[in-house]
Write a protein that holds these residues in place. Sequence first.
Motif, short mmCIF file in Angstrom:
data_model
loop_
_atom_site.label_atom_id
_atom_site.label_comp_id
_atom_site.label_asym_id
_atom_site.label_seq_id
_atom_site.Cartn_x
_atom_site.Cartn_y
_atom_site.Cartn_z
N VAL A 162 0.88 -1.17 0.08
CA VAL A 162 -0.06 -0.12 0.01
C VAL A 162 0.87 1.30 -0.01
O VAL A 162 1.94 1.12 0.48
N THR A 163 0.41 2.41 -0.46
CA THR A 163 1.01 3.65 -0.36
C THR A 163 0.71 4.30 0.85
O THR A 163 -0.59 4.26 1.35
N VAL A 164 1.77 4.82 1.58
CA VAL A 164 1.58 5.47 2.99
C VAL A 164 1.96 6.85 3.00
O VAL A 164 3.25 7.25 2.41
N ALA A 187 -3.05 -0.88 -5.72
CA ALA A 187 -3.11 -0.76 -4.30
C ALA A 187 -3.89 0.28 -3.78
O ALA A 187 -3.86 1.40 -4.02
N PRO A 188 -4.25 0.02 -2.43
CA PRO A 188 -4.93 1.31 -1.66
C PRO A 188 -4.01 2.07 -1.11
O PRO A 188 -2.79 1.69 -0.98
N ALA A 189 -4.24 3.54 -0.78
CA ALA A 189 -3.63 4.38 -0.25
C ALA A 189 -3.81 4.75 1.25
O ALA A 189 -5.24 4.85 1.34
N VAL A 190 -3.04 4.90 2.05
CA VAL A 190 -3.27 5.10 3.55
C VAL A 190 -2.62 6.40 4.08
O VAL A 190 -1.40 6.59 3.76
N ARG A 191 -3.39 7.16 4.36
CA ARG A 191 -2.77 8.63 4.82
C ARG A 191 -2.99 8.59 6.50
O ARG A 191 -4.11 8.26 7.32
#
Length: 219
Positions: A162-164, A187-191
Amino acid sequence: MTTSDDSTAFGDDRAARMRAADADRELVHEILSAAMEQGSLSPEEYSDRAGKALTAKTFGDLDALTDDLPVTQLGVRLPAAGAPYPSRVTPHSGREPVRSRLAIMSGSELKGQAAVAEHLSATAIMGGVEIDLRQVEFTEPHLTIQCVAIMGGVDITVPPDVTVEIDGSAVMGGFGGKAAGPGAPGAPAVRVTGFALMGGVEVKRRERGEAPKKFWGCG
């Protein structure tokens, strides 16, 4: 699931005992569909195995459905042996997402096959919140985790693909980790945002087979 070097794409015995996620079951369904289309499975065999894939609990259960198939010849894109299964977005899951975790002088956690949406709040006041996203069902492509840690801690574990993004702040504490960076395409991104006061927020990447370390006594 047999590969060209006779190893299994689900990994070793430890991986076989791991809980499977929806993305893992979807991959096996793709393999079974391709096997039926190419004549390796009859329609009856496909129907039986596809039904078992829907209720499979572990990687070992899924492996049993594919290990007699020529998986590498079916044209299905597979993760490398030992690699984690890709994180995917399933927008029409129909499951109610988890939107908050609160720990006040206690511990709270989010792990396993819970569903998450576009926003999740994590508040730890003299306690600990543990969030493990490695097996969750992402129902939106972007997840923002709003963290508040006051004399406590929020521990977030993400899968490698995932992108963080991390942009929180801390006073007499810490906010960060080494997880920030791009992920795999699709893939999902998480902030992760928020603040920590005399506490901490830590974000880390771990493989799905790797046990998370406990943080702030949570768990």
